[in-house]
Design an enzyme around this catalytic site. Structure first.
Site, PDB file in Angstrom:
ATOM      1  N   HIS A   1     -52.001  13.207 -40.339  1.00 19.92           N
ATOM      2  CA  HIS A   1     -51.609  13.827 -41.602  1.00 19.92           C
ATOM      3  C   HIS A   1     -50.239  13.254 -42.012  1.00 19.92           C
ATOM      4  CE1 HIS A   1     -51.204  16.910 -44.625  1.00 19.92           C
ATOM      5  NE2 HIS A   1     -52.287  17.527 -44.232  1.00 19.92           N
TER       6      HIS A   1
ATOM      7  N   GLY B   1     -54.277  14.763 -37.085  1.00 17.06           N
ATOM      8  CA  GLY B   1     -55.476  15.005 -37.889  1.00 17.06           C
ATOM      9  C   GLY B   1     -56.392  13.801 -37.955  1.00 17.06           C
TER      10      GLY B   1
ATOM     11  N   TYR C   1     -53.185  24.685 -35.912  1.00 19.17           N
ATOM     12  CA  TYR C   1     -54.381  23.983 -36.387  1.00 19.17           C
ATOM     13  C   TYR C   1     -55.389  25.008 -36.911  1.00 19.17           C
ATOM     14  CZ  TYR C   1     -56.521  19.436 -36.863  1.00 19.17           C
ATOM     15  OH  TYR C   1     -56.992  18.266 -37.385  1.00 19.17           O
TER      16      TYR C   1
HETATM   17  C1  LCV Z   1     -45.568  10.533 -42.355  1.00 19.43           C
HETATM   18  C2  LCV Z   1     -45.080   8.937 -40.765  1.00 19.43           C
HETATM   19  C3  LCV Z   1     -46.029   9.482 -39.875  1.00 19.43           C
HETATM   20  C4  LCV Z   1     -46.771  10.605 -40.334  1.00 19.43           C
HETATM   21  N1  LCV Z   1     -46.509  11.110 -41.569  1.00 19.43           N
HETATM   22  O1  LCV Z   1     -43.232   3.742 -35.915  1.00 19.43           O
HETATM   23  O2  LCV Z   1     -52.551  17.396 -36.010  1.00 19.43           O
HETATM   24  S1  LCV Z   1     -51.427  18.016 -36.618  1.00 19.43           S
HETATM   25  O3  LCV Z   1     -51.540  19.475 -36.723  1.00 19.43           O
HETATM   26  O4  LCV Z   1     -50.188  17.614 -35.960  1.00 19.43           O
HETATM   27  C5  LCV Z   1     -51.352  17.384 -38.251  1.00 19.43           C
HETATM   28  C6  LCV Z   1     -50.532  18.230 -39.143  1.00 19.43           C
HETATM   29  C7  LCV Z   1     -50.971  15.977 -38.215  1.00 19.43           C
HETATM   30  O5  LCV Z   1     -51.786  15.070 -38.210  1.00 19.43           O
HETATM   31  O6  LCV Z   1     -49.556  15.713 -38.146  1.00 19.43           O
HETATM   32  C8  LCV Z   1     -49.172  14.325 -37.953  1.00 19.43           C
HETATM   33  C9  LCV Z   1     -49.420  13.986 -36.498  1.00 19.43           C
HETATM   34  N2  LCV Z   1     -48.916  12.623 -36.234  1.00 19.43           N
HETATM   35  C10 LCV Z   1     -47.986  12.338 -35.326  1.00 19.43           C
HETATM   36  O7  LCV Z   1     -47.442  13.193 -34.639  1.00 19.43           O
HETATM   37  C11 LCV Z   1     -47.603  10.863 -35.210  1.00 19.43           C
HETATM   38  C12 LCV Z   1     -46.175  10.726 -35.772  1.00 19.43           C
HETATM   39  N3  LCV Z   1     -45.754   9.326 -35.682  1.00 19.43           N
HETATM   40  C13 LCV Z   1     -45.314   8.799 -34.515  1.00 19.43           C
HETATM   41  O8  LCV Z   1     -45.264   9.428 -33.449  1.00 19.43           O
HETATM   42  C14 LCV Z   1     -44.922   7.367 -34.584  1.00 19.43           C
HETATM   43  O9  LCV Z   1     -44.715   7.016 -35.945  1.00 19.43           O
HETATM   44  C15 LCV Z   1     -46.008   6.424 -33.985  1.00 19.43           C
HETATM   45  C16 LCV Z   1     -46.077   6.630 -32.452  1.00 19.43           C
HETATM   46  C17 LCV Z   1     -47.366   6.703 -34.649  1.00 19.43           C
HETATM   47  C18 LCV Z   1     -45.599   4.968 -34.299  1.00 19.43           C
HETATM   48  O10 LCV Z   1     -44.284   4.781 -33.836  1.00 19.43           O
HETATM   49  P1  LCV Z   1     -43.477   3.507 -34.352  1.00 19.43           P
HETATM   50  O11 LCV Z   1     -42.184   3.531 -33.632  1.00 19.43           O
HETATM   51  O12 LCV Z   1     -44.360   2.327 -34.295  1.00 19.43           O
HETATM   52  P2  LCV Z   1     -42.200   4.782 -36.559  1.00 19.43           P
HETATM   53  O13 LCV Z   1     -42.197   6.075 -35.813  1.00 19.43           O
HETATM   54  O14 LCV Z   1     -40.903   4.096 -36.785  1.00 19.43           O
HETATM   55  O15 LCV Z   1     -42.905   5.075 -37.968  1.00 19.43           O
HETATM   56  C19 LCV Z   1     -42.843   4.108 -39.029  1.00 19.43           C
HETATM   57  C20 LCV Z   1     -42.662   4.905 -40.301  1.00 19.43           C
HETATM   58  O16 LCV Z   1     -43.842   5.701 -40.530  1.00 19.43           O
HETATM   59  C21 LCV Z   1     -43.476   7.067 -40.657  1.00 19.43           C
HETATM   60  C22 LCV Z   1     -42.192   7.208 -39.843  1.00 19.43           C
HETATM   61  O17 LCV Z   1     -41.473   8.348 -40.273  1.00 19.43           O
HETATM   62  C23 LCV Z   1     -41.506   5.902 -40.186  1.00 19.43           C
HETATM   63  O18 LCV Z   1     -41.003   6.073 -41.497  1.00 19.43           O
HETATM   64  P3  LCV Z   1     -39.590   5.310 -41.883  1.00 19.43           P
HETATM   65  O19 LCV Z   1     -39.910   3.872 -41.853  1.00 19.43           O
HETATM   66  O20 LCV Z   1     -39.309   5.847 -43.251  1.00 19.43           O
HETATM   67  O21 LCV Z   1     -38.595   5.752 -40.828  1.00 19.43           O
HETATM   68  N4  LCV Z   1     -44.543   7.909 -40.108  1.00 19.43           N
HETATM   69  C24 LCV Z   1     -45.087   7.795 -38.905  1.00 19.43           C
HETATM   70  N5  LCV Z   1     -46.006   8.745 -38.732  1.00 19.43           N
HETATM   71  N6  LCV Z   1     -47.729  11.182 -39.575  1.00 19.43           N
HETATM   72  N7  LCV Z   1     -44.843   9.442 -41.999  1.00 19.43           N
END
Ligand code: LCV
Length: 259
Positions: free
Chosen positions: A64, A108, A138
């Site tokens: 999400h 999600g 959830y």
């Molecule tokens: C917006 C993002 C996101 C993102 N949204 O790259 O299942 S529930 O209930 O939780 C539901 C509500 C749901 O699905 O929630 C989201 C669940 N997703 C996560 O928890 C994954 C969150 N992301 C991460 O943990 C990391 O981004 C991963 C491991 C996927 C990749 O790490 P990496 O170091 O390669 P960054 O974290 O630097 O992310 C690159 C850019 O994408 C944005 C993040 O904020 C960053 O933005 P900036 O470049 O502006 O800093 N991003 C990542 N995931 N779900 N934005």
């Protein structure tokens, strides 16, 4: 801006997630385009759809779009949330959807993948159920999707730890169908799609719908449902829900207080 690419080759449709800047996060815009593509392929008499990301991605979808989650006071996964629309579209479209996975699948997006009919993953793929990581309550039908894909014990482990599991473990417990080497992943998925496309589409469509209806036929009393909704409201009105979203946006670890 196009966040997905759709192609059709005979009876086989392919939809590719293509928003690398946001790691294919399931934003309102991406999900609307994805739903429109599934509906267009259904109209164009596609008999099977492969749902994938660009070759070699490290993140299939980050789940999400956290930036689109309410910061409290409103159900973050209510009926009209884009993710809910996507899951219902995948489950109700006539043709089977094969999820072809490379890289990490988060939150999600794991539910969207498990709502697909068949999941084929590269060895490096991982799956992380993340509500507990963000403090999100959830929703009921989402938990049903997980329960249809894995045993209750495994769903609890995935949900309570929010830790990614490997494709190998996911296959071993029957949560996904196949793990296929990177070099063969596309050909293997395509071959399965071709086999399905060469079978009787009406028979497949009715079996897909029967399985959806039967898998979802779990008696939940109105009182039981209302109790769960009341418990979820306490969570999305809580300090911890607000803290989870804020911490993500401020790129810091959340501090949960249990209230
Ligand atoms: C917006 C993002 C996101 C993102 N949204 O790259 O299942 S529930 O209930 O939780 C539901 C509500 C749901 O699905 O929630 C989201 C669940 N997703 C996560 O928890 C994954 C969150 N992301 C991460 O943990 C990391 O981004 C991963 C491991 C996927 C990749 O790490 P990496 O170091 O390669 P960054 O974290 O630097 O992310 C690159 C850019 O994408 C944005 C993040 O904020 C960053 O933005 P900036 O470049 O502006 O800093 N991003 C990542 N995931 N779900 N934005």
């Amino acid at each position: 801006m196009n966040y997905i690419e759709m192609t059709q080759d005979g009876h086989i449709g392919t939809i590719t997630l293509d928003n690398p800047k946001k790691l294919n996060a399931l934003s309102h815009d991406l999900v609307n385009q994805l739903i429109a593509a599934l509906q267009a392929l259904e109209q164009a008499a596609a008999r099977v759809v492969i749902l994938r990301a660009r070759p070699g991605v490290k993140v299939w979808s980050a789940g999400h779009d956290v930036g689109e989650l309410p910061e409290g006071g409103r159900d973050p996964l209510g009926w009209d949330d884009p993710l809910r629309h996507l899951v219902r579209t995948i489950e109700t479209c006539r043709m089977p959807v094969i999820a072809m996975i490379e890289g990490g699948v988060w939150g999600g997006a794991v539910e969207a993948v498990l709502a697909c009919d068949i999941v084929i993953a590269a060895p490096g793929a991982t799956f992380a159920v993340t509500p507990a990581r963000l403090g999100v309550p959830y929703n009921v039908s989402g938990m049903m999707t997980f329960m249809s894909a894995a045993s209750l014990r495994v769903v609890k482990e995935l949900a309570f730890t929010a830790t990614p599991i490997s494709a190998a473990r996911a296959e071993r417990i029957g949560m996904i169908n196949h793990v296929v080497a990177d070099a063969e992943l596309e050909a293997f998925s395509r071959e399965m799609a071709t086999t399905i496309a060469n079978n009787a589409p009406l028979s497949i469509a009715v079996m897909k719908e029967q399985l959806r209806v039967l898998a979802g036929a779990k008696p939940v009393s109105p009182r039981g449902f209302e109790k769960v909704q009341g418990l979820r409201r306490i969570v999305y009105d809580s300090h911890d829900y607000h803290e989870g979203i804020r911490a993500f946006k401020e790129k810091r670890k959340p501090v949960y207080l249990g209230r």
